[in-house]
Design a protein around this motif. Structure first.
Motif, mmCIF file in Angstrom:
data_model
loop_
_atom_site.group_PDB
_atom_site.id
_atom_site.type_symbol
_atom_site.label_atom_id
_atom_site.label_comp_id
_atom_site.label_asym_id
_atom_site.label_seq_id
_atom_site.Cartn_x
_atom_site.Cartn_y
_atom_site.Cartn_z
ATOM 1 N N SER A 272 0.992 -1.784 0.228
ATOM 2 C CA SER A 272 -0.311 -0.139 0.247
ATOM 3 C C SER A 272 1.016 1.204 -0.214
ATOM 4 O O SER A 272 1.957 0.678 0.384
ATOM 5 N N PRO A 273 -0.132 2.281 -0.267
ATOM 6 C CA PRO A 273 0.721 3.579 -0.546
ATOM 7 C C PRO A 273 1.338 4.187 1.089
ATOM 8 O O PRO A 273 0.235 3.640 1.617
ATOM 9 N N ARG A 274 2.006 4.865 1.209
ATOM 10 C CA ARG A 274 2.537 5.290 2.311
ATOM 11 C C ARG A 274 1.333 7.011 2.464
ATOM 12 O O ARG A 274 1.693 8.005 1.701
ATOM 13 N N PRO A 275 0.569 6.841 3.676
ATOM 14 C CA PRO A 275 -0.421 8.250 3.585
ATOM 15 C C PRO A 275 0.976 9.312 4.343
ATOM 16 O O PRO A 275 1.880 9.401 4.444
ATOM 17 N N THR A 276 0.072 10.468 3.955
ATOM 18 C CA THR A 276 0.460 11.653 4.328
ATOM 19 C C THR A 276 0.117 11.817 5.059
ATOM 20 O O THR A 276 -0.426 11.542 6.555
ATOM 21 N N GLY A 277 0.786 13.454 6.306
ATOM 22 C CA GLY A 277 0.745 13.776 6.912
ATOM 23 C C GLY A 277 -0.307 14.156 6.793
ATOM 24 O O GLY A 277 -1.218 14.433 7.878
ATOM 25 N N GLU A 278 -1.086 15.025 5.510
ATOM 26 C CA GLU A 278 -2.696 15.471 6.180
ATOM 27 C C GLU A 278 -3.227 14.573 6.009
ATOM 28 O O GLU A 278 -4.301 14.868 6.935
ATOM 29 N N GLU A 279 -3.768 13.032 5.903
ATOM 30 C CA GLU A 279 -4.079 11.777 5.924
ATOM 31 C C GLU A 279 -4.139 11.349 7.657
ATOM 32 O O GLU A 279 -5.002 10.838 8.251
ATOM 33 N N VAL A 280 -2.838 11.485 8.193
ATOM 34 C CA VAL A 280 -3.007 11.115 9.696
ATOM 35 C C VAL A 280 -3.594 12.433 9.865
ATOM 36 O O VAL A 280 -4.024 11.898 10.988
ATOM 37 N N ARG A 281 -3.698 13.289 10.385
ATOM 38 C CA ARG A 281 -3.776 14.647 10.608
ATOM 39 C C ARG A 281 -6.418 15.128 10.355
ATOM 40 O O ARG A 281 -6.648 14.986 11.361
ATOM 41 N N ALA A 282 -5.437 14.513 9.333
ATOM 42 C CA ALA A 282 -7.918 14.011 8.924
ATOM 43 C C ALA A 282 -8.326 12.657 9.466
ATOM 44 O O ALA A 282 -9.478 12.394 10.031
ATOM 45 N N SER A 283 -7.173 11.960 10.562
ATOM 46 C CA SER A 283 -7.692 9.904 10.888
ATOM 47 C C SER A 283 -7.706 10.634 12.213
ATOM 48 O O SER A 283 -8.839 9.781 12.672
ATOM 49 N N PHE A 284 -7.189 11.747 13.423
ATOM 50 C CA PHE A 284 -7.145 11.503 14.799
ATOM 51 C C PHE A 284 -6.887 13.059 15.091
ATOM 52 O O PHE A 284 -5.720 13.879 14.422
ATOM 53 N N LYS A 285 -7.587 13.475 15.996
ATOM 54 C CA LYS A 285 -8.014 14.824 16.416
ATOM 55 C C LYS A 285 -8.209 14.731 17.793
ATOM 56 O O LYS A 285 -8.694 14.373 18.272
ATOM 57 N N PHE A 286 -8.085 15.722 18.930
ATOM 58 C CA PHE A 286 -8.285 16.207 19.913
ATOM 59 C C PHE A 286 -9.116 17.619 20.381
ATOM 60 O O PHE A 286 -8.694 18.686 19.536
ATOM 61 N N PHE A 287 -10.248 18.005 20.731
ATOM 62 C CA PHE A 287 -10.687 18.997 21.266
ATOM 63 C C PHE A 287 -11.099 18.894 22.597
ATOM 64 O O PHE A 287 -10.948 18.592 22.903
ATOM 65 N N ALA A 288 -9.649 20.462 23.135
ATOM 66 C CA ALA A 288 -9.792 20.542 24.364
ATOM 67 C C ALA A 288 -10.912 21.511 24.703
ATOM 68 O O ALA A 288 -11.091 22.649 23.880
ATOM 69 N N ALA A 289 -12.651 21.486 25.670
ATOM 70 C CA ALA A 289 -13.583 21.849 25.678
ATOM 71 C C ALA A 289 -13.244 23.157 27.285
ATOM 72 O O ALA A 289 -12.348 22.330 27.598
ATOM 73 N N THR A 290 -13.216 23.811 27.208
ATOM 74 C CA THR A 290 -13.475 24.760 28.241
ATOM 75 C C THR A 290 -14.677 24.755 28.929
ATOM 76 O O THR A 290 -14.832 25.327 30.172
ATOM 77 N N SER A 291 -15.981 23.470 29.065
ATOM 78 C CA SER A 291 -16.858 23.564 29.712
ATOM 79 C C SER A 291 -17.265 22.173 29.204
ATOM 80 O O SER A 291 -17.198 21.740 28.930
ATOM 81 N N LEU A 292 -17.960 21.674 30.367
ATOM 82 C CA LEU A 292 -19.397 20.471 29.977
ATOM 83 C C LEU A 292 -19.830 20.497 28.890
ATOM 84 O O LEU A 292 -19.845 20.102 28.367
ATOM 85 N N GLU A 293 -20.363 21.610 29.124
ATOM 86 C CA GLU A 293 -21.903 22.166 28.054
ATOM 87 C C GLU A 293 -20.963 21.656 26.856
ATOM 88 O O GLU A 293 -20.993 21.586 25.584
ATOM 89 N N GLN A 294 -19.374 22.712 26.489
ATOM 90 C CA GLN A 294 -18.615 22.959 25.317
ATOM 91 C C GLN A 294 -18.701 21.465 24.884
ATOM 92 O O GLN A 294 -19.367 21.178 24.077
ATOM 93 N N GLU A 295 -18.091 20.747 26.055
ATOM 94 C CA GLU A 295 -17.340 19.259 25.483
ATOM 95 C C GLU A 295 -18.587 18.042 24.423
ATOM 96 O O GLU A 295 -18.483 18.353 23.974
ATOM 97 N N ALA A 296 -19.933 18.542 25.303
ATOM 98 C CA ALA A 296 -20.780 17.819 24.983
ATOM 99 C C ALA A 296 -21.839 18.296 23.837
ATOM 100 O O ALA A 296 -21.821 17.412 22.537
ATOM 101 N N ARG A 297 -21.154 19.296 23.481
ATOM 102 C CA ARG A 297 -22.049 20.177 21.917
ATOM 103 C C ARG A 297 -21.193 20.051 20.806
ATOM 104 O O ARG A 297 -21.742 19.212 20.059
ATOM 105 N N ALA A 298 -19.075 20.026 21.666
ATOM 106 C CA ALA A 298 -18.781 19.696 20.908
ATOM 107 C C ALA A 298 -18.887 17.928 20.190
ATOM 108 O O ALA A 298 -18.831 18.008 18.656
ATOM 109 N N ALA A 299 -18.493 17.735 20.497
ATOM 110 C CA ALA A 299 -19.027 15.919 20.979
ATOM 111 C C ALA A 299 -20.180 15.875 19.841
ATOM 112 O O ALA A 299 -20.533 14.791 18.225
#
Length: 872
Positions: A236-263
């Motif tokens: 298989s071809p080697r995935p690029t850094g952009e493909e990695v960035r699209a695969s796994f992300k982190f979201f840091a919420a400022t509150s419980l409500e924002q985390e639930a809304r983002a989810a």
């Protein structure tokens, strides 16, 4: 070919290399869960490249073990719990302990000891010595006692013909290993318990065993889970850094409500992209509850593999309300809470139930009956709709006599019978969770039929609460592409997308449920699971999820209550590694933009404005009280809610005397006093004060019978007696004489009637003076009158009685003072009446009633939740 499928294809190729297609029925594949069976079957079909394939037996180890029959009976957990509770109760050391909680913790420890049996010290002395060595405290008598107690109780629980679940599982695994005939393939993602590893060792002595360990297949590297996205297999071809960035992300919420809304936002986006298998791995159950609510608001139903304990469900709430009402002798709040349950009196129509509750609540609040089923029955004697419900409550209460000791089974039988009398069982049968609850009660009653222990009502209720807190309900009726699950349930599973919810360091890894018995040093010596074991298993499960799924979002709250919170160390290490290589910390940026746009749209909505409703002419009251007029002036919307929508709060059942009640008693005292003594001039003041004191004691007598605090209120009034008489003498010296008190009036105006009641009317020749008693300071009353027309009470009294003089009478802190408006009373009265006529005319013509009360009005307004002033 995607990376997750590569692992299954390699497994399938290995199996087919040893067992040619098309018949694989001679082998067994152990799976971590049955969800994996379909994925593996598809991989076998791809690898076989055959039109048909006879699949191997694919089972979980627990399911396979349950297929083995044992000769000895197996004790239920409820029976074990009851037996251990009785053993603990015999010992004097635990008199003030929560024995049921201790029982649950000890049973868990006993199961761990059973699983580690082969490596444990074989007698009490050796066991205690091992514990002492681990604590590094050979001479500590307390620790010796702890070790000996655990060992003694554990061995006591091992006696008898019945097996516990742990010993039964051990014996089943031993029989499976002894009967080994088929080659065994195992899919492993994290460390197995010692008892299961021993089974594999014994099985392998007879037949081939091949373990496919996901940790080994991904080389077990902490950094590999992300770096694997940067290299495929050689085909298989080697995935690029952009493909990695699209695969796994982190979201840091400022509150419980924002985390639930983002989810919730991310789940909606995934669904729009066509993803049909979305897993929400909830580490933080509080955020999960809020997320579920947001998804259901968006009409996205969620399947739940984790489930909820019965203690958190409404079907268990009716049991708690019923037993609480019994224990409190039907305290009025508890009784009303019970009767408002949708499950009670299910054989009555909804209309009948609501009507009965309404009538009872009105009676209780009007008559202030606080407690006692018999008192409520007497009160409701003249209300036929209440006769049957109260009689059934008495009948059901008689079944659960709290003064007697009974066995757990007898208590459960009485509970079930009482639920039948109240038709709660019929209501629960209409609910899937209710059906499971009724089945659980029946099962526990049968399991405990042989238990000979006798328990008080409180002991049994504590046991029941613990049972409901450990029994899990799972709703199987929801079929949805979105599902809640937990880390252990994700082993070897592939999803279209995974949301890791609540991934802060506090929740991942989560705390081990070790209880109060033995620290990690002792557990390590005894080969029991430690917190490190628990954390390592979670880490392996987490990395397994990341290895098998190529669309993952991890969320967490980066601060809570002003304190910073860290991302899970397992995820932080992966994130730091990727950032070092690529200069990108994989922060999810799009969700922030989506949430900001959603907030901007919400702010611009026209609905978030000051309400100003209007009503049709027939809805406008034709008669208003002085308090209603005051409300209209203070805030038109308050008037609208109270007197047009009729949202007046219900009267509270009076348990303690309040200041309002104190004021009413003072009014009654003064009315009685002046009916006997219209004037005090010419009387001895000591005699007048004694008469006033006698009347006061008589008026307060009923309160003094049941409320000790009433003595303080009476003493407070007694401080003002001499000051009141001095004030009265001063008025009489000016020529004023008492005329009447508590006089009602209903005065017709143009388009509206004004009604009310004055506290007192004095006369001086043809002049009239209206007085209004207030148990408030003169400063408060002067502030009321500071703005002419703001308080309409005195002005309306003056108009109703054509009085030229009006005043508040301040009775507070041993002082009595008159507080009169500075303006001419007659002019003020005329202006107030004209304003009332104009306002009511405007309302009939469709004028709006805006929520424009000042802060002082809003502070004590009970309808603020209706106007939602805080929103605009």
């Amino acid at each position: 070919m995607s990376i997750p499928n590569v692992y299954f294809d390699r497994i399938a190729q290995r199996i087919l290399a040893a067992h040619p297609a098309p018949d694989l029925r001679g082998i067994i594949v152990l799976l971590p869960n049955l969800h994996v069976a379909q994925i593996l079957a598809q991989a076998l079909l791809r690898a076989a490249q055959a039109p048909a394939l006879l699949l191997p037996q694919m089972v979980t180890l627990n399911e396979w073990a349950q297929s083995i029959q044992l000769d000895a009976p197996i004790a239920s957990e409820s029976a074990r719990s009851a037996l251990l509770y009785q053993e603990l109760r015999k010992r004097p050391w635990f008199e003030n302990a929560d024995l049921w909680s201790m029982t649950q913790e000890l049973l868990q420890l006993f199961d761990e000891l059973t699983f580690a049996l082969d490596s444990l010290p074989q007698d009490e002395e050796a066991f205690a010595a091992a514990v002492a060595r681990a604590y590094a405290s050979r001479q500590n008598a307390t620790l010796q006692l702890e070790a000996r107690l655990v060992f003694e109780l554990w061995h006591a629980m091992q006696q008898g013909e019945e097996l516990d679940a742990a010993r039964a599982y051990q014996q089943r695994l031993a029989k499976l290993a002894a009967q080994a005939e088929s080659p065994l393939y195992v899919l492993m993602a994290s460390e197995w318990p010692a008892v299961e590893k021993k089974f594999l060792e014994e099985y392998e002595q007879r037949v081939m065993v091949k373990v496919f360990d996901l940790r080994e297949m991904t080389e077990g590297s902490l950094t590999l889970t992300l770096s694997q996205w940067e290299r495929e297999l050689s085909a298989s071809p080697r995935p690029t850094g952009e493909e990695v960035r699209a695969s796994f992300k982190f979201f840091a919420a400022t509150s419980l409500e924002q985390e639930a809304r983002a989810a919730a936002m991310q789940v909606r986006l995934w669904l729009q992209q066509g993803k049909q298998n979305i897993a929400i791995v909830a580490q933080d159950r509080v955020v999960a509850r809020r997320l579920r609510a947001l998804l259901e608001r968006a009409e996205i139903w969620v399947a739940d593999e984790t489930g909820w304990t019965f203690a958190t469900l409404s079907v268990s709430t009716v049991l708690d309300r019923w037993l609480t009402a019994l224990q409190s002798d039907f305290y009025h709040h508890d009784l009303l809470d019970l009767l408002k349950s949708p499950f009670i009196f299910a054989d009555m129509s909804a209309g009948e139930r609501k009507s009965a509750v309404y009538h009872l609540e009105q009676l209780l609040r009007q008559q202030s009956v606080v407690v006692g089923l018999e008192a409520f029955s007497t009160l409701a004697a003249q209300v036929p709709i209440l006769h049957a419900p109260l009689a059934r409550l008495r009948q059901a209460a008689a079944l659960l006599e709290q003064g007697k000791k009974k066995s757990l089974s007898e208590w459960l039988a009485a509970l079930r019978e009482s639920l039948h009398v109240l038709s709660v069982d019929e209501g629960l049968q209409k609910d899937e969770a209710g059906q499971q609850l009724l089945h659980a009660l029946e099962t526990w009653q049968q399991e405990l039929a042989r238990d000979v222990g006798r328990y008080k009502f409180n002991e049994w209720r504590r046991w029941l609460a613990q049972q409901l807190d450990t029994q899990t309900y799972r709703d199987s009726s929801v079929n949805s592409p979105v599902r809640f699950t937990h880390l252990a349930a994700t082993r070897w599973r592939i999803f279209d997308a995974v949301l890791l919810l609540g991934c802060d360091a506090e929740h991942l890894p989560s705390a081990a449920n070790g209880g109060r018995w033995f620290n990690d040093a002792v557990r390590s010596v005894l080969n029991l699971p430690t917190r490190a074991t628990h954390a390592l298993r979670q880490r392996d499960d987490l990395y397994g999820v990341l290895a098998l799924n190529d669309c993952v979002l991890a969320t967490w709250q980066r601060d809570k209550n002003g304190e910073a919170r860290m991302l899970s160390p397992y995820l932080q290490m992966l994130r730091d590694d990727f950032e070092q290589v690529h200069g990108d910390d994989l922060t999810e940026q799009n969700l922030q933009a989506y949430l900001a746009a959603e907030d901007a749209q919400r702010i611009s909505l026209p609905a978030s404005t000051q309400p100003s409703p209007s009503v049709a002419t027939p809805a406008v009251p034709v008669s208003v009280s002085i308090s209603a007029y005051n409300s209209l002036v203070a805030c038109p919307y308050q008037f609208y809610a109270r007197y047009i929508l009729r949202l007046n709060p219900l009267d509270e059942v009076q348990e303690d005397i309040e200041k309002r009640d104190f004021g009413e008693r003072v009014h009654e005292i003064l009315q009685r006093f002046h009916e006997q003594y219209a004037a005090v001039s010419g009387h001895d003041m000591l005699e007048m004060e004694a008469a006033l004191r006698r009347i006061s004691a008589d008026v307060f007598d009923d309160l003094l019978q049941h409320d000790f605090a009433a003595r303080a209120w009476l003493a407070r009034w007694d401080q003002s007696l001499s000051a009141y008489l001095a004030w009265q003498l001063e008025g009489e010296a000016e020529g004023w004489r008492y005329a009447e008190a508590e006089t009602k009036f209903d005065w017709p105006l143009e388009g509206v009637n004004l009604r009310g009641r004055i506290d007192r009317l004095d006369v001086r020749g043809d002049e009239k003076r209206v007085l209004d008693y207030k148990t408030q300071s003169d400063i408060v009353l002067r502030n009321k009158l500071k703005e002419p027309g703001e308080d309409v009470q005195l002005a309306c009294y003056a108009y109703a009685h054509e009085a030229a003089d009006v005043a508040f009478v301040s009775i507070e802190s041993g002082k009595v003072k008159s507080v009169a408006p500075k303006e001419d009373a007659s002019l003020l009265a005329q202006l107030n009446v004209e304003r009332l006529e104009q306002l009511m005319s405007a309302l009939r013509e469709g004028a709006g009633m805006p929520a424009n009360g000042i802060a002082a009005v809003c502070a004590y307004c009970e309808v603020r939740g209706v106007c939602r002033k805080g929103e605009w």
